[in-house]
Scaffold this motif. Structure first.
Motif, PDB file in Angstrom:
ATOM      1  N   HIS A  44     -39.277  49.743 -43.572  1.00 43.07           N
ATOM      2  CA  HIS A  44     -39.718  50.256 -45.318  1.00 43.07           C
ATOM      3  C   HIS A  44     -39.632  51.569 -44.821  1.00 43.07           C
ATOM      4  O   HIS A  44     -40.165  52.093 -45.363  1.00 43.07           O
ATOM      5  N   GLY A  45     -38.855  52.349 -44.043  1.00 45.80           N
ATOM      6  CA  GLY A  45     -38.922  53.508 -44.013  1.00 45.80           C
ATOM      7  C   GLY A  45     -40.592  53.829 -43.201  1.00 45.80           C
ATOM      8  O   GLY A  45     -40.801  55.242 -43.150  1.00 45.80           O
ATOM      9  N   TYR A  46     -41.577  53.484 -42.933  1.00 43.26           N
ATOM     10  CA  TYR A  46     -42.528  53.957 -43.091  1.00 43.26           C
ATOM     11  C   TYR A  46     -43.273  53.560 -40.586  1.00 43.26           C
ATOM     12  O   TYR A  46     -43.674  53.074 -40.516  1.00 43.26           O
ATOM     13  N   PHE A  47     -42.671  54.550 -40.450  1.00 49.13           N
ATOM     14  CA  PHE A  47     -42.053  54.655 -38.978  1.00 49.13           C
ATOM     15  C   PHE A  47     -43.617  54.901 -38.332  1.00 49.13           C
ATOM     16  O   PHE A  47     -44.186  54.711 -36.910  1.00 49.13           O
ATOM     17  N   THR A  48     -44.672  55.761 -39.185  1.00 50.80           N
ATOM     18  CA  THR A  48     -45.966  55.956 -38.262  1.00 50.80           C
ATOM     19  C   THR A  48     -46.801  54.735 -38.562  1.00 50.80           C
ATOM     20  O   THR A  48     -47.580  54.483 -37.134  1.00 50.80           O
ATOM     21  N   VAL A  49     -46.131  53.281 -38.642  1.00 56.16           N
ATOM     22  CA  VAL A  49     -46.973  51.958 -39.037  1.00 56.16           C
ATOM     23  C   VAL A  49     -46.588  51.623 -37.609  1.00 56.16           C
ATOM     24  O   VAL A  49     -47.029  50.742 -37.215  1.00 56.16           O
ATOM     25  N   PHE A  85     -48.129  50.596 -33.936  1.00 56.75           N
ATOM     26  CA  PHE A  85     -47.886  49.162 -33.983  1.00 56.75           C
ATOM     27  C   PHE A  85     -47.976  49.533 -32.377  1.00 56.75           C
ATOM     28  O   PHE A  85     -48.401  48.323 -31.006  1.00 56.75           O
ATOM     29  N   ILE A  86     -46.978  49.989 -31.699  1.00 56.67           N
ATOM     30  CA  ILE A  86     -46.443  50.101 -30.603  1.00 56.67           C
ATOM     31  C   ILE A  86     -47.659  50.665 -29.857  1.00 56.67           C
ATOM     32  O   ILE A  86     -47.946  49.873 -28.381  1.00 56.67           O
ATOM     33  N   LYS A  87     -48.368  52.066 -29.766  1.00 59.74           N
ATOM     34  CA  LYS A  87     -49.045  52.006 -29.036  1.00 59.74           C
ATOM     35  C   LYS A  87     -50.671  51.026 -29.218  1.00 59.74           C
ATOM     36  O   LYS A  87     -51.170  51.211 -27.562  1.00 59.74           O
ATOM     37  N   ARG A  88     -50.559  50.400 -30.350  1.00 62.38           N
ATOM     38  CA  ARG A  88     -51.944  49.354 -30.528  1.00 62.38           C
ATOM     39  C   ARG A  88     -51.580  48.212 -29.244  1.00 62.38           C
ATOM     40  O   ARG A  88     -52.766  48.167 -28.321  1.00 62.38           O
ATOM     41  N   PHE A 148     -35.332  49.345 -40.903  1.00 59.31           N
ATOM     42  CA  PHE A 148     -35.547  50.890 -40.567  1.00 59.31           C
ATOM     43  C   PHE A 148     -36.215  51.804 -42.473  1.00 59.31           C
ATOM     44  O   PHE A 148     -36.635  52.219 -41.975  1.00 59.31           O
ATOM     45  N   GLY A 149     -35.892  51.218 -42.913  1.00 57.31           N
ATOM     46  CA  GLY A 149     -36.436  51.980 -44.567  1.00 57.31           C
ATOM     47  C   GLY A 149     -34.734  52.536 -44.221  1.00 57.31           C
ATOM     48  O   GLY A 149     -35.097  53.951 -45.329  1.00 57.31           O
ATOM     49  N   ILE A 150     -33.617  52.551 -43.796  1.00 59.39           N
ATOM     50  CA  ILE A 150     -32.623  53.680 -43.820  1.00 59.39           C
ATOM     51  C   ILE A 150     -31.089  53.249 -44.390  1.00 59.39           C
ATOM     52  O   ILE A 150     -31.023  52.336 -44.476  1.00 59.39           O
ATOM     53  N   TRP A 151     -30.919  53.789 -45.411  1.00 56.20           N
ATOM     54  CA  TRP A 151     -29.423  54.157 -46.021  1.00 56.20           C
ATOM     55  C   TRP A 151     -29.070  54.433 -45.657  1.00 56.20           C
ATOM     56  O   TRP A 151     -28.856  56.047 -45.844  1.00 56.20           O
TER      57      TRP A 151
END
Length: 55
Positions: free
Chosen positions: A13-18, A22-25, A37-40
């Motif tokens: 839903h466009g929350y790239f920080t989330v 997850f990727i960093k963790r 990705f929340g992109i239209w």
């Protein structure tokens, strides 16, 4: 043996920080993103493009 997880994620839903968190963790060997990705078309495209680094 060093095993790294596979991260399977739904629509963020466009929350790239989330997604970044997850990727960093989890430091996955592979990320399967199963949403949009929340992109239209015509909206937020630059947000998606800015998340990719080119070398």
């Amino acid at each position: 043996m060093n095993r790294r997880p596979i991260l399977i994620i739904g629509d963020i839903h466009g929350y790239f920080t989330v997604l970044d968190a997850f990727i960093k963790r989890f430091e996955p060997q592979l990320v399967l993103q199963c949403g949009d990705f929340g992109i239209w078309p015509g909206r937020n495209v630059e947000r998606l493009a800015s998340g990719f680094k080119t070398e």
